[in-house]
Design a protein around this motif. Structure first.
Motif, PDB file in Angstrom:
ATOM      1  N   TYR A 209      -2.009  10.003   2.565  1.00 45.70           N
ATOM      2  CA  TYR A 209      -1.677   8.834   1.746  1.00 45.70           C
ATOM      3  C   TYR A 209      -1.819   9.151   0.257  1.00 45.70           C
ATOM      4  O   TYR A 209      -0.918   8.858  -0.538  1.00 45.70           O
ATOM      5  CB  TYR A 209      -2.567   7.656   2.116  1.00 45.70           C
ATOM      6  N   ARG A 210      -2.929   9.773  -0.110  1.00 44.82           N
ATOM      7  CA  ARG A 210      -3.135  10.083  -1.530  1.00 44.82           C
ATOM      8  C   ARG A 210      -2.089  11.071  -2.041  1.00 44.82           C
ATOM      9  O   ARG A 210      -1.585  10.931  -3.158  1.00 44.82           O
ATOM     10  CB  ARG A 210      -4.543  10.635  -1.730  1.00 44.82           C
ATOM     11  N   HIS A 211      -1.741  12.048  -1.205  1.00 45.10           N
ATOM     12  CA  HIS A 211      -0.725  13.021  -1.609  1.00 45.10           C
ATOM     13  C   HIS A 211       0.646  12.363  -1.748  1.00 45.10           C
ATOM     14  O   HIS A 211       1.372  12.601  -2.725  1.00 45.10           O
ATOM     15  CB  HIS A 211      -0.667  14.157  -0.588  1.00 45.10           C
ATOM     16  N   LEU A 214       0.938  10.199  -4.963  1.00 51.90           N
ATOM     17  CA  LEU A 214       1.181  10.982  -6.168  1.00 51.90           C
ATOM     18  C   LEU A 214       2.594  11.548  -6.190  1.00 51.90           C
ATOM     19  O   LEU A 214       3.278  11.537  -7.219  1.00 51.90           O
ATOM     20  CB  LEU A 214       0.160  12.120  -6.268  1.00 51.90           C
ATOM     21  N   THR A 215       3.056  12.043  -5.026  1.00 48.42           N
ATOM     22  CA  THR A 215       4.383  12.651  -4.944  1.00 48.42           C
ATOM     23  C   THR A 215       5.482  11.647  -5.233  1.00 48.42           C
ATOM     24  O   THR A 215       6.395  11.895  -6.036  1.00 48.42           O
ATOM     25  CB  THR A 215       4.592  13.272  -3.553  1.00 48.42           C
ATOM     26  N   LEU A 216       5.419  10.485  -4.586  1.00 48.48           N
ATOM     27  CA  LEU A 216       6.478   9.492  -4.746  1.00 48.48           C
ATOM     28  C   LEU A 216       6.441   8.838  -6.121  1.00 48.48           C
ATOM     29  O   LEU A 216       7.481   8.515  -6.700  1.00 48.48           O
ATOM     30  CB  LEU A 216       6.364   8.446  -3.641  1.00 48.48           C
ATOM     31  N   GLU A 217       5.239   8.660  -6.647  1.00 47.93           N
ATOM     32  CA  GLU A 217       5.141   8.097  -7.999  1.00 47.93           C
ATOM     33  C   GLU A 217       5.753   9.042  -9.019  1.00 47.93           C
ATOM     34  O   GLU A 217       6.442   8.611  -9.952  1.00 47.93           O
ATOM     35  CB  GLU A 217       3.676   7.811  -8.331  1.00 47.93           C
ATOM     36  N   HIS A 221       9.691   6.795  -7.302  1.00 44.48           N
ATOM     37  CA  HIS A 221       9.906   5.951  -6.133  1.00 44.48           C
ATOM     38  C   HIS A 221       8.750   4.958  -5.992  1.00 44.48           C
ATOM     39  O   HIS A 221       7.690   5.139  -6.596  1.00 44.48           O
ATOM     40  CB  HIS A 221      10.004   6.811  -4.873  1.00 44.48           C
ATOM     41  N   PRO A 222       8.943   3.930  -5.185  1.00 47.09           N
ATOM     42  CA  PRO A 222       7.853   2.973  -4.965  1.00 47.09           C
ATOM     43  C   PRO A 222       6.595   3.667  -4.459  1.00 47.09           C
ATOM     44  O   PRO A 222       6.656   4.637  -3.698  1.00 47.09           O
ATOM     45  CB  PRO A 222       8.429   2.027  -3.917  1.00 47.09           C
ATOM     46  N   VAL A 223       5.460   3.156  -4.871  1.00 48.15           N
ATOM     47  CA  VAL A 223       4.169   3.740  -4.485  1.00 48.15           C
ATOM     48  C   VAL A 223       3.732   3.150  -3.150  1.00 48.15           C
ATOM     49  O   VAL A 223       3.684   1.929  -2.999  1.00 48.15           O
ATOM     50  CB  VAL A 223       3.113   3.459  -5.571  1.00 48.15           C
ATOM     51  N   PRO A 224       3.424   3.976  -2.167  1.00 47.61           N
ATOM     52  CA  PRO A 224       3.017   3.451  -0.859  1.00 47.61           C
ATOM     53  C   PRO A 224       1.673   2.753  -0.900  1.00 47.61           C
ATOM     54  O   PRO A 224       0.904   2.889  -1.853  1.00 47.61           O
ATOM     55  CB  PRO A 224       2.970   4.699   0.035  1.00 47.61           C
TER      56      PRO A 224
END
Length: 398
Positions: A209-211, A214-217, A221-224
């Motif tokens: 989740y933390r990875h 950071l990757t999508l942000e 892209h929307p932050v999970p």
């Protein structure tokens, strides 16, 4: 402590809607389902038997999805994973509804209320751990795009689980036009396949989740979102393949060998899990089958190594397995734990066989019935053909 689920005692139900009658199409969802099913069954992730993964694509009715989840919930005793990809909607009571092929805005009876699945997990599941992954938002704004707003994780959380949700705030572009996968699932697949350099030995849900956040942000892209209940974050979906030891145990010092990320025999519940973990031992050791044979000082041949790792029934004696574990470099105290698990599984199998009634001539025995793969849930109900491995769906929405 992070733990890989026992594949023999775990199940996965992957649900997705790519074809819609009244909402925007999401063709990437179909690729999501096939890629994730293949990954969960393959060596880069949980190594689930093919019959333990049910793919429900473009279900024509909510009951088809509920039936698939209920069956998996009744069978799983270790971990149950439920995944959905497609459009998500919010009803008049601000509750989450998963969009099916014939879902219409404003018509709650045409979707699948998430609370139905949540109740199955809460009331009908035998699994100790639940993983819920939702790659959906609330409404489609344009071709290949899904919209979202906050609160998805809060609505979908189940006690004793980890909820991982792609939706965050009121952002779009979760399914970029022309992309093979939706943005969130694509990032998840890449991470499980490639690993994370410098990351932990096991890619548990908390670290994933933390990875992904950071990757999508970083990609805009929307932050999970995520919610953890009762240590669900410690469930791992894969080994970190970017961090497997590069040096075989034959060339490593004693302390380094002991510190290797050996599979934990305490997590083994079934014969399937026993052999999956046994194969992982050789992967962690960095040795070939021939090298294992050489290190055993003649106690086990390379061919015997292969036959041991490809068995489906537990060996009647312990000597070959002990020689294999020792040659791979597993510390003696851990080998003792392995033997204890082997004895427990042998005892459980013997008791189960004693309880199974004999079959009448020409009929299927109870033992054979238990060993059959699970059926595939299609939109009209259960398929007459038994699924052996995940495959691509080619039919349209019904």
């Amino acid at each position: 402590m992070s733990v890989l689920p026992d594949p023999g005692a775990s199940r996965a139900v992957l649900v997705g809607t790519s074809s819609y009658q009244y909402l925007e199409q999401l063709p990437a969802v179909s690729a999501n389902l096939q890629a994730l099913a293949g990954l969960l069954c393959g060596p880069l992730s949980l190594q689930l038997p093919g019959g333990h993964v049910s793919v429900v694509e473009n279900p024509g009715a909510a009951r088809t999805v509920v039936r698939a989840v209920r069956q998996a919930a009744a069978e799983a005793t270790d971990t149950l994973l439920v995944y959905f990809a497609g459009h998500g909607l919010v009803d008049a009571q601000d509750a989450l509804s998963l969009a099916l092929p014939y879902t219409e805005f404003g018509r709650v009876e045409t979707g699948l209320p998430y609370d139905w699945l949540r109740q199955v997990l809460l009331l009908d599941s035998r699994a100790e751990r639940h993983v819920v992954i939702l790659d959906c938002c609330y409404s489609g704004l344009a071709l290949g795009r899904m919209s979202g707003r906050t609160g998805l994780a809060d609505q979908a959380v189940v006690e004793g689980s980890f909820l991982l949700a792609a939706a965050a705030e009121t952002r779009t572009a979760l399914a970029p036009v022309g992309a093979t996968y939706t943005a969130f699932t694509g990032a998840l697949l890449d991470t499980l396949r490639q690993g994370i350099p410098g990351g932990p030995t096991l890619l548990d849900l908390g670290f994933l989740y933390r990875h992904l956040r950071l990757t999508l942000e970083a990609r805009g892209h929307p932050v999970p979102q995520a919610r953890d209940r009762n240590s669900g974050a410690q469930v791992a979906l894969a080994r970190n393949h970017a961090e497997l030891p590069a040096v075989p145990v034959a060339a490593a010092a004693g302390a380094a060998v002991r510190e290797r990320p050996w599979p934990d025999p305490a997590a083994i519940r079934t014969s399937t899990g026993f052999f999956t973990a046994l194969a992982d031992v050789r992967v962690v050791s960095g040795l070939t089958q021939q090298a294992v044979s050489r290190r055993s000082a003649g106690r086990i041949s390379a061919g015997s190594v292969g036959r041991l790792l490809n068995r489906t029934d537990l060996p009647a004696t312990w000597e070959t397995t002990a020689a294999y574990l020792s040659a791979c470099g597993v510390p003696e105290d851990q080998i003792t734990l392995w033997q204890h698990v082997w004895q427990q599984l042998r005892t459980a199998d013997a008791l189960a066989d004693a309880e199974i009634p004999a079959a009448a001539p020409g009929t299927v025995s109870e033992k054979e019935r238990r060993q059959r793969p699970f059926p595939v849930f299609r939109r009209g109900g259960i398929s007459d053909r038994v699924r052996q491995k995940p495959r691509r769906r080619t039919d349209g929405a019904s």
